[in-house]
Each structure stands twice: as C-alpha cells, then as structure tokens.
Design a protein around this motif. Structure first.
Motif, PDB file in Angstrom:
ATOM      1  N   MET A  13      40.532 -57.687  -5.935  1.00  0.00           N
ATOM      2  CA  MET A  13      40.133 -59.078  -6.026  1.00  0.00           C
ATOM      3  C   MET A  13      41.361 -59.962  -5.795  1.00  0.00           C
ATOM      4  SD  MET A  13      38.132 -60.892  -9.111  1.00  0.00           S
ATOM      5  CE  MET A  13      37.564 -62.534  -8.946  1.00  0.00           C
ATOM      6  N   LYS A  14      41.178 -61.002  -5.035  1.00  0.00           N
ATOM      7  CA  LYS A  14      42.251 -61.914  -4.674  1.00  0.00           C
ATOM      8  C   LYS A  14      42.332 -63.061  -5.689  1.00  0.00           C
ATOM      9  CE  LYS A  14      43.595 -64.080  -0.352  1.00  0.00           C
ATOM     10  NZ  LYS A  14      43.097 -64.477   0.951  1.00  0.00           N
ATOM     11  N   ASP A  15      43.535 -63.314  -6.223  1.00  0.00           N
ATOM     12  CA  ASP A  15      43.720 -64.443  -7.124  1.00  0.00           C
ATOM     13  C   ASP A  15      43.719 -65.737  -6.325  1.00  0.00           C
ATOM     14  OD1 ASP A  15      43.982 -62.892  -9.425  1.00  0.00           O
ATOM     15  OD2 ASP A  15      46.124 -62.620  -9.099  1.00  0.00           O
ATOM     16  N   VAL A  16      43.117 -66.770  -6.887  1.00  0.00           N
ATOM     17  CA  VAL A  16      43.124 -68.093  -6.267  1.00  0.00           C
ATOM     18  C   VAL A  16      43.937 -69.006  -7.168  1.00  0.00           C
ATOM     19  CG1 VAL A  16      41.729 -70.040  -5.532  1.00  0.00           C
ATOM     20  CG2 VAL A  16      40.880 -67.726  -5.204  1.00  0.00           C
ATOM     21  N   TYR A  17      44.869 -69.704  -6.580  1.00  0.00           N
ATOM     22  CA  TYR A  17      45.758 -70.587  -7.319  1.00  0.00           C
ATOM     23  C   TYR A  17      45.406 -72.042  -7.037  1.00  0.00           C
ATOM     24  CZ  TYR A  17      48.399 -66.311  -7.789  1.00  0.00           C
ATOM     25  OH  TYR A  17      48.775 -65.026  -8.064  1.00  0.00           O
ATOM     26  N   GLU A  18      45.316 -72.826  -8.098  1.00  0.00           N
ATOM     27  CA  GLU A  18      45.049 -74.257  -7.991  1.00  0.00           C
ATOM     28  C   GLU A  18      46.393 -74.986  -7.888  1.00  0.00           C
ATOM     29  OE1 GLU A  18      42.012 -75.897  -8.064  1.00  0.00           O
ATOM     30  OE2 GLU A  18      41.011 -73.960  -8.049  1.00  0.00           O
ATOM     31  N   ILE A  19      46.546 -75.778  -6.835  1.00  0.00           N
ATOM     32  CA  ILE A  19      47.770 -76.530  -6.613  1.00  0.00           C
ATOM     33  C   ILE A  19      47.450 -78.016  -6.748  1.00  0.00           C
ATOM     34  CG2 ILE A  19      49.650 -77.033  -5.007  1.00  0.00           C
ATOM     35  CD1 ILE A  19      49.515 -74.088  -5.888  1.00  0.00           C
ATOM     36  N   ALA A  20      48.122 -78.696  -7.675  1.00  0.00           N
ATOM     37  CA  ALA A  20      47.931 -80.140  -7.848  1.00  0.00           C
ATOM     38  C   ALA A  20      48.735 -80.871  -6.784  1.00  0.00           C
ATOM     39  CB  ALA A  20      48.397 -80.573  -9.228  1.00  0.00           C
ATOM     40  N   VAL A  21      48.093 -81.803  -6.115  1.00  0.00           N
ATOM     41  CA  VAL A  21      48.754 -82.606  -5.090  1.00  0.00           C
ATOM     42  C   VAL A  21      48.656 -84.062  -5.512  1.00  0.00           C
ATOM     43  CG1 VAL A  21      48.775 -83.269  -2.662  1.00  0.00           C
ATOM     44  CG2 VAL A  21      48.120 -80.946  -3.311  1.00  0.00           C
ATOM     45  N   VAL A  22      49.817 -84.686  -5.724  1.00  0.00           N
ATOM     46  CA  VAL A  22      49.883 -86.085  -6.116  1.00  0.00           C
ATOM     47  C   VAL A  22      50.574 -86.831  -4.987  1.00  0.00           C
ATOM     48  CG1 VAL A  22      50.667 -87.713  -7.874  1.00  0.00           C
ATOM     49  CG2 VAL A  22      50.045 -85.385  -8.529  1.00  0.00           C
ATOM     50  N   HIS A  23      49.775 -87.514  -4.171  1.00  0.00           N
ATOM     51  CA  HIS A  23      50.296 -88.186  -2.985  1.00  0.00           C
ATOM     52  C   HIS A  23      51.156 -89.392  -3.314  1.00  0.00           C
ATOM     53  CE1 HIS A  23      48.049 -86.041   0.148  1.00  0.00           C
ATOM     54  NE2 HIS A  23      47.127 -85.898  -0.787  1.00  0.00           N
ATOM     55  N   GLY A  24      50.774 -90.168  -4.293  1.00  0.00           N
ATOM     56  CA  GLY A  24      51.521 -91.368  -4.645  1.00  0.00           C
ATOM     57  C   GLY A  24      51.361 -92.474  -3.619  1.00  0.00           C
ATOM     58  N   ASP A  25      52.394 -93.298  -3.515  1.00  0.00           N
ATOM     59  CA  ASP A  25      52.393 -94.468  -2.635  1.00  0.00           C
ATOM     60  C   ASP A  25      53.376 -94.282  -1.489  1.00  0.00           C
ATOM     61  OD1 ASP A  25      50.613 -95.838  -4.259  1.00  0.00           O
ATOM     62  OD2 ASP A  25      52.191 -96.811  -5.408  1.00  0.00           O
ATOM     63  N   GLY A  26      53.490 -95.312  -0.691  1.00  0.00           N
ATOM     64  CA  GLY A  26      54.479 -95.330   0.389  1.00  0.00           C
ATOM     65  C   GLY A  26      54.209 -94.234   1.409  1.00  0.00           C
ATOM     66  N   ILE A  27      55.249 -93.441   1.696  1.00  0.00           N
ATOM     67  CA  ILE A  27      55.087 -92.366   2.673  1.00  0.00           C
ATOM     68  C   ILE A  27      54.566 -91.086   2.031  1.00  0.00           C
ATOM     69  CG2 ILE A  27      56.894 -93.319   4.137  1.00  0.00           C
ATOM     70  CD1 ILE A  27      58.633 -90.900   3.283  1.00  0.00           C
ATOM     71  N   GLY A  28      54.344 -91.111   0.725  1.00  0.00           N
ATOM     72  CA  GLY A  28      53.860 -89.931   0.003  1.00  0.00           C
ATOM     73  C   GLY A  28      52.643 -89.276   0.617  1.00  0.00           C
ATOM     74  N   PRO A  29      51.595 -90.049   0.928  1.00  0.00           N
ATOM     75  CA  PRO A  29      50.409 -89.426   1.511  1.00  0.00           C
ATOM     76  C   PRO A  29      50.700 -88.714   2.830  1.00  0.00           C
ATOM     77  CG  PRO A  29      49.846 -91.591   0.680  1.00  0.00           C
ATOM     78  CD  PRO A  29      51.349 -91.456   0.579  1.00  0.00           C
ATOM     79  N   GLU A  30      51.530 -89.327   3.669  1.00  0.00           N
ATOM     80  CA  GLU A  30      51.893 -88.699   4.948  1.00  0.00           C
ATOM     81  C   GLU A  30      52.668 -87.406   4.746  1.00  0.00           C
ATOM     82  OE1 GLU A  30      53.853 -90.709   8.445  1.00  0.00           O
ATOM     83  OE2 GLU A  30      53.095 -92.440   7.329  1.00  0.00           O
ATOM     84  N   VAL A  31      53.652 -87.463   3.858  1.00  0.00           N
ATOM     85  CA  VAL A  31      54.507 -86.300   3.610  1.00  0.00           C
ATOM     86  C   VAL A  31      53.708 -85.169   2.969  1.00  0.00           C
ATOM     87  CG1 VAL A  31      56.510 -85.490   2.299  1.00  0.00           C
ATOM     88  CG2 VAL A  31      56.609 -87.683   3.471  1.00  0.00           C
ATOM     89  N   CYS A  32      52.872 -85.497   1.997  1.00  0.00           N
ATOM     90  CA  CYS A  32      52.061 -84.466   1.334  1.00  0.00           C
ATOM     91  C   CYS A  32      51.087 -83.816   2.297  1.00  0.00           C
ATOM     92  CB  CYS A  32      51.312 -85.050   0.144  1.00  0.00           C
ATOM     93  SG  CYS A  32      52.356 -85.329  -1.288  1.00  0.00           S
ATOM     94  N   ALA A  33      50.450 -84.612   3.125  1.00  0.00           N
ATOM     95  CA  ALA A  33      49.495 -84.058   4.091  1.00  0.00           C
ATOM     96  C   ALA A  33      50.195 -83.097   5.048  1.00  0.00           C
ATOM     97  CB  ALA A  33      48.808 -85.174   4.858  1.00  0.00           C
TER      98      ALA A  33
END
Length: 57
Positions: free
Chosen positions: A1-21
């Motif tokens: 069975m494969k483990d699935v890991y939950e990763i929290a992504v907090v984009h924030g403001d400014g260039i954050g959304p671009e960089v996170c994506a």
C-alpha cells in the motif's frame, strides 16, 4: 500500500501564488506518476482577509 502525504500550501500575497504554483509543478514533474503527495491549499494574506476575517485560515 502506498502512503499518501498531505502537503499544506500557503500561497500568501505578492509573488507567492506564482512561486508556489511553479514549485508544485516542478515537484509533480519530478515525481511523475509515482507521486504520493496531495497538495492542500490554504488561503492567506491580504486576499484571504475579506473572505474569512483573518489573514491565515
């Protein structure tokens, strides 16, 4: 069975959304079909405040 890991992504403001994506795209490309990561997005920053009355949900 494969483990699935939950990763929290907090984009924030400014260039954050671009960089996170871009970072998520790189991780997904590197892992390919072997990915066992589930990216969960959390709104944050000034854009999140009007929606829920706080800067970090």
């Amino acid at each position: 069975m494969k483990d699935v890991y939950e990763i929290a992504v907090v984009h924030g403001d400014g260039i954050g959304p671009e960089v996170c994506a871009a970072a998520i795209d790189v991780v997904k490309a590197a892992l390919g079909n072997r990915s066992s990561l589930n990216f969960r997005r959390y709104p944050a920053g000034g854009a999140a405040f009007p929606q829920n009355g706080r800067e970090l949900s």
